[in-house]
Design an enzyme around this catalytic site. Structure first.
Site, mmCIF file in Angstrom:
data_model
loop_
_atom_site.group_PDB
_atom_site.id
_atom_site.type_symbol
_atom_site.label_atom_id
_atom_site.label_comp_id
_atom_site.label_asym_id
_atom_site.label_seq_id
_atom_site.Cartn_x
_atom_site.Cartn_y
_atom_site.Cartn_z
ATOM 1 N N ALA A 127 67.929 33.918 68.932
ATOM 2 C CA ALA A 127 67.251 34.662 70.004
ATOM 3 C C ALA A 127 66.491 33.689 70.902
ATOM 4 O O ALA A 127 65.376 33.258 70.575
ATOM 5 C CB ALA A 127 66.305 35.700 69.398
ATOM 6 N N SER A 129 67.327 33.778 74.841
ATOM 7 C CA SER A 129 67.230 34.392 76.174
ATOM 8 C C SER A 129 66.257 35.558 76.194
ATOM 9 O O SER A 129 66.035 36.219 75.181
ATOM 10 C CB SER A 129 68.593 34.925 76.620
ATOM 11 O OG SER A 129 69.544 33.903 76.600
ATOM 12 N N GLU A 130 65.732 35.808 77.383
ATOM 13 C CA GLU A 130 64.833 36.946 77.609
ATOM 14 C C GLU A 130 65.244 37.602 78.921
ATOM 15 O O GLU A 130 65.988 37.008 79.710
ATOM 16 C CB GLU A 130 63.379 36.452 77.680
ATOM 17 C CG GLU A 130 62.952 35.788 76.381
ATOM 18 C CD GLU A 130 61.486 35.370 76.372
ATOM 19 O OE1 GLU A 130 60.809 35.522 77.407
ATOM 20 O OE2 GLU A 130 61.044 34.894 75.309
ATOM 21 N N PRO A 131 64.706 38.801 79.197
ATOM 22 C CA PRO A 131 65.104 39.461 80.445
ATOM 23 C C PRO A 131 64.894 38.566 81.673
ATOM 24 O O PRO A 131 65.697 38.588 82.603
ATOM 25 C CB PRO A 131 64.198 40.701 80.480
ATOM 26 C CG PRO A 131 63.905 40.990 79.040
ATOM 27 C CD PRO A 131 63.859 39.662 78.355
ATOM 28 N N ASP A 246 74.465 22.425 71.532
ATOM 29 C CA ASP A 246 75.540 21.423 71.643
ATOM 30 C C ASP A 246 76.663 21.780 70.661
ATOM 31 O O ASP A 246 77.848 21.646 70.973
ATOM 32 C CB ASP A 246 75.033 20.011 71.324
ATOM 33 C CG ASP A 246 74.082 19.467 72.384
ATOM 34 O OD1 ASP A 246 74.018 20.038 73.489
ATOM 35 O OD2 ASP A 246 73.413 18.461 72.099
ATOM 36 N N GLN A 327 98.984 39.492 84.527
ATOM 37 C CA GLN A 327 99.927 39.493 85.647
ATOM 38 C C GLN A 327 101.375 39.570 85.148
ATOM 39 O O GLN A 327 102.191 40.303 85.704
ATOM 40 C CB GLN A 327 99.700 38.215 86.472
ATOM 41 C CG GLN A 327 100.357 38.224 87.830
ATOM 42 C CD GLN A 327 99.718 39.253 88.759
ATOM 43 O OE1 GLN A 327 98.559 39.608 88.606
ATOM 44 N NE2 GLN A 327 100.500 39.772 89.691
ATOM 45 N N ILE A 328 101.676 38.830 84.093
ATOM 46 C CA ILE A 328 103.045 38.841 83.554
ATOM 47 C C ILE A 328 103.420 40.234 83.052
ATOM 48 O O ILE A 328 104.528 40.704 83.235
ATOM 49 C CB ILE A 328 103.175 37.793 82.421
ATOM 50 C CG1 ILE A 328 103.241 36.391 83.032
ATOM 51 C CG2 ILE A 328 104.396 38.055 81.544
ATOM 52 C CD1 ILE A 328 103.206 35.274 82.030
ATOM 53 N N GLU A 354 76.001 31.099 75.923
ATOM 54 C CA GLU A 354 75.678 29.731 75.482
ATOM 55 C C GLU A 354 75.676 28.756 76.667
ATOM 56 O O GLU A 354 76.052 27.588 76.538
ATOM 57 C CB GLU A 354 76.591 29.289 74.331
ATOM 58 C CG GLU A 354 76.426 30.233 73.140
ATOM 59 C CD GLU A 354 76.658 29.630 71.782
ATOM 60 O OE1 GLU A 354 76.718 28.404 71.685
ATOM 61 O OE2 GLU A 354 76.738 30.405 70.821
HETATM 62 N N1 CAA Z 1 69.639 17.864 72.830
HETATM 63 C C1 CAA Z 1 68.393 17.343 72.587
HETATM 64 N N2 CAA Z 1 67.349 17.486 73.421
HETATM 65 C C2 CAA Z 1 67.565 18.182 74.552
HETATM 66 C C3 CAA Z 1 68.827 18.753 74.868
HETATM 67 C C4 CAA Z 1 69.883 18.565 73.958
HETATM 68 N N3 CAA Z 1 71.105 19.070 74.176
HETATM 69 N N4 CAA Z 1 68.732 19.381 76.049
HETATM 70 C C5 CAA Z 1 67.450 19.204 76.470
HETATM 71 N N5 CAA Z 1 66.751 18.490 75.558
HETATM 72 C C6 CAA Z 1 65.369 18.060 75.629
HETATM 73 C C7 CAA Z 1 65.191 17.147 76.823
HETATM 74 O O1 CAA Z 1 65.453 15.797 76.499
HETATM 75 C C8 CAA Z 1 63.720 17.370 77.187
HETATM 76 O O2 CAA Z 1 62.898 16.567 76.369
HETATM 77 P P1 CAA Z 1 61.648 15.741 77.002
HETATM 78 O O3 CAA Z 1 60.576 16.771 77.141
HETATM 79 O O4 CAA Z 1 61.346 14.720 75.975
HETATM 80 O O5 CAA Z 1 62.114 15.188 78.297
HETATM 81 C C9 CAA Z 1 63.482 18.834 76.795
HETATM 82 O O6 CAA Z 1 64.539 19.189 75.866
HETATM 83 C C10 CAA Z 1 63.587 19.737 78.000
HETATM 84 O O7 CAA Z 1 64.868 19.530 78.560
HETATM 85 P P2 CAA Z 1 65.163 19.755 80.109
HETATM 86 O O8 CAA Z 1 64.080 19.153 80.938
HETATM 87 O O9 CAA Z 1 66.573 19.340 80.375
HETATM 88 O O10 CAA Z 1 65.006 21.355 80.167
HETATM 89 P P3 CAA Z 1 65.344 22.357 81.313
HETATM 90 O O11 CAA Z 1 64.290 23.397 81.284
HETATM 91 O O12 CAA Z 1 65.628 21.628 82.586
HETATM 92 O O13 CAA Z 1 66.688 23.103 80.793
HETATM 93 C C11 CAA Z 1 69.061 23.466 80.620
HETATM 94 C C12 CAA Z 1 67.899 22.476 80.593
HETATM 95 C C13 CAA Z 1 70.274 22.623 80.233
HETATM 96 C C14 CAA Z 1 69.291 24.117 81.958
HETATM 97 C C15 CAA Z 1 68.809 24.566 79.535
HETATM 98 O O14 CAA Z 1 67.791 25.449 79.928
HETATM 99 C C16 CAA Z 1 70.036 25.359 79.181
HETATM 100 O O15 CAA Z 1 70.893 24.902 78.422
HETATM 101 N N6 CAA Z 1 70.156 26.612 79.700
HETATM 102 C C17 CAA Z 1 71.177 27.524 79.253
HETATM 103 C C18 CAA Z 1 70.656 28.380 78.143
HETATM 104 C C19 CAA Z 1 71.708 28.815 77.202
HETATM 105 O O16 CAA Z 1 72.704 28.149 76.935
HETATM 106 N N7 CAA Z 1 71.487 29.962 76.596
HETATM 107 C C20 CAA Z 1 72.336 30.440 75.596
HETATM 108 C C21 CAA Z 1 71.820 31.670 75.022
HETATM 109 S S1 CAA Z 1 72.287 31.796 73.346
HETATM 110 C C22 CAA Z 1 73.748 32.598 73.283
HETATM 111 O O17 CAA Z 1 74.387 32.863 74.246
HETATM 112 C C23 CAA Z 1 74.183 32.819 71.886
HETATM 113 C C24 CAA Z 1 74.955 34.043 71.643
HETATM 114 O O18 CAA Z 1 74.437 35.014 71.121
HETATM 115 C C25 CAA Z 1 76.393 34.021 71.917
#
Ligand code: CAA
Length: 372
Positions: A127, A129-131, A246, A327-328, A354
């Site tokens: 959990a 995401s939020e609204p 990741d 389409q096919i 994600e």
């Molecule tokens: N691994 C390790 N550390 C990470 C990282 C990663 N992959 N990504 C970011 N960080 C760290 C950064 O290094 C940073 O650390 P510092 O404070 O030391 O610099 C910190 O986290 C903050 O990172 P950012 O400044 O890059 O953060 P941001 O606010 O700019 O956000 C973003 C980055 C990539 C846009 C991120 O918000 C993102 O991935 N957004 C998408 C959200 C998402 O994927 N949601 C999925 C919902 S879950 C879901 O869908 C599951 C389901 O039920 C199917």
């Protein structure tokens, strides 16, 4: 037909067969009905657990199969080819909550949760995401305040896969205080369960695709969470979540490939022109990229950019292939007599959850400019 990288190891071949036989016998015959009724079959969790598919990358000491990432993705592709809704359950559970606890949990937390999660006795959810905080995940507002030996959580989480059936929901909440906000570094990760007072399941989403996978809102109303349910450091929850995503994005890429493969298989049978259509698709590259990323992960390399690339390519491939499949089939592709319309609907979400395709491009672009 198999699109996984060759040669497979003996273990990978066995796991692939196990997953395929199970998917064809116990999932595929019901997929259309589950989709139409938006029905989640609860017995699947137990069955997947018995097969070891809910603890694939967990060590044997925690009743896991202890496989590498590539083997897990091969099994996931097979399940997704039968039913993307079942695949998302398996992907979220294996990639996010179990890996988060394994990587950042205390020994006591691992003992409490991991064996039960590997056996399918506890389903995991995630959990974040939020609204008002989706792509901009670190803008989340759910607040956690320390109170003696507990944390009190207030807020709403959205788009939680299996949030209404899970027993361990990895929940990100702000641990920083109003007036002393720390952005992404002011977030903790908590293991929460539905028995906690103040936990409520809200709206169940009526979705375009993945209809047999429940997606719900959760609300926390002064929910008291024992302090030993905090994962790791109270300021590092966002980083744990990002690192877990990741892995999660590799799972979604495998799911997308399973969907694309299924659409191709149905189209080949329908059109009877294997070569012509076979030439047109491009998912070989998506699969190679995915398995190269999985191998890099197992070598301990940073896969942030790689997993975003794999997810982006696989999900766009799935959308393209499933659209071509409809389409096919022509008019028959647009009605529920054949499975390709469901595959097209299911494929769409792989470009959204994600991290949307736009977010994957941001992650990739930042890596190109040295922000890894
Ligand atoms: N691994 C390790 N550390 C990470 C990282 C990663 N992959 N990504 C970011 N960080 C760290 C950064 O290094 C940073 O650390 P510092 O404070 O030391 O610099 C910190 O986290 C903050 O990172 P950012 O400044 O890059 O953060 P941001 O606010 O700019 O956000 C973003 C980055 C990539 C846009 C991120 O918000 C993102 O991935 N957004 C998408 C959200 C998402 O994927 N949601 C999925 C919902 S879950 C879901 O869908 C599951 C389901 O039920 C199917």
């Amino acid at each position: 037909m198999s699109w996984a990288l060759h040669p497979l190891t003996e273990e990978q071949t066995e796991v692939q067969k196990l997953a395929r036989d199970f998917a064809r016998a116990e999932i595929a015959p019901h997929s259309a009905e589950w989709d139409q009724k938006a029905y989640f079959e609860p017995s699947l969790v137990k069955k997947l657990g018995e097969l070891g598919f809910l603890g694939m990358m967990l060590p044997e000491a925690y009743d896991g199969l202890g496989t590498d990432t590539g083997t897990y993705l091969i099994a996931l592709e097979e399940i997704a080819a039968a039913d993307a809704s079942v695949a998302v359950l398996m992907s979220v559970h294996n990639s996010l909550p179990t890996q988060m606890i394994l990587r950042y949990g205390s020994d006591a937390q691992k003992d409490r949760f991991l064996r039960k999660m590997a056996r399918g006795e506890i389903l995991g959810a995630f959990a974040l995401s939020e609204p008002d905080a989706g792509s901009d995940a670190s803008a989340l507002a759910t607040q956690a305040v320390k109170d003696g030996n507990s944390w009190i959580l207030n807020g709403t989480k959205s788009w939680v896969t299996n949030g209404n059936t899970a027993g361990a929901i990895l929940t990100m909440a702000r641990t920083d205080r109003t007036g002393a906000r720390r952005g992404a570094r002011g977030i903790g990760a908590f293991i929460i369960s539905p028995d906690l007072p103040g936990f409520k399941v809200g709206k169940k989403e009526d979705k375009l695709g993945l209809r047999a996978s429940p997606t719900v809102q959760l609300t926390f109303d002064n929910m008291r969470v024992p302090a030993d349910n905090l994962l790791g450091d109270e300021t590092e929850g966002f980083v744990y979540a990002m690192q877990s995503l990741d892995n999660g994005r590799l799972g979604i890429a495998a799911q997308a490939i399973g969907i694309a493969r299924s659409a191709l298989e149905h189209s080949v049978v329908y059109a009877g022109e294997r070569k012509q259509f076979g030439k047109a698709i491009k998912e070989f590259e998506a699969i190679q990229l995915l398995h190269a990323a999985a191998a890099a992960k197992d070598r301990g390399q940073n896969i942030r950019q790689f997993s975003s690339m794999a997810k982006l390519m696989a999900s766009e491939t799935a959308m393209w292939v499933t659209t071509q499949a409809v389409q096919i089939f022509g008019g028959y592709g647009y009605v529920k007599d054949y499975p390709v319309e469901r595959l097209m609907r299911d494929a769409k979400v792989t470009e959204i959850y994600e991290g949307t395709s736009e977010i994957q491009r941001i992650v990739i672009a930042r890596a190109l400019y040295g922000h890894t």
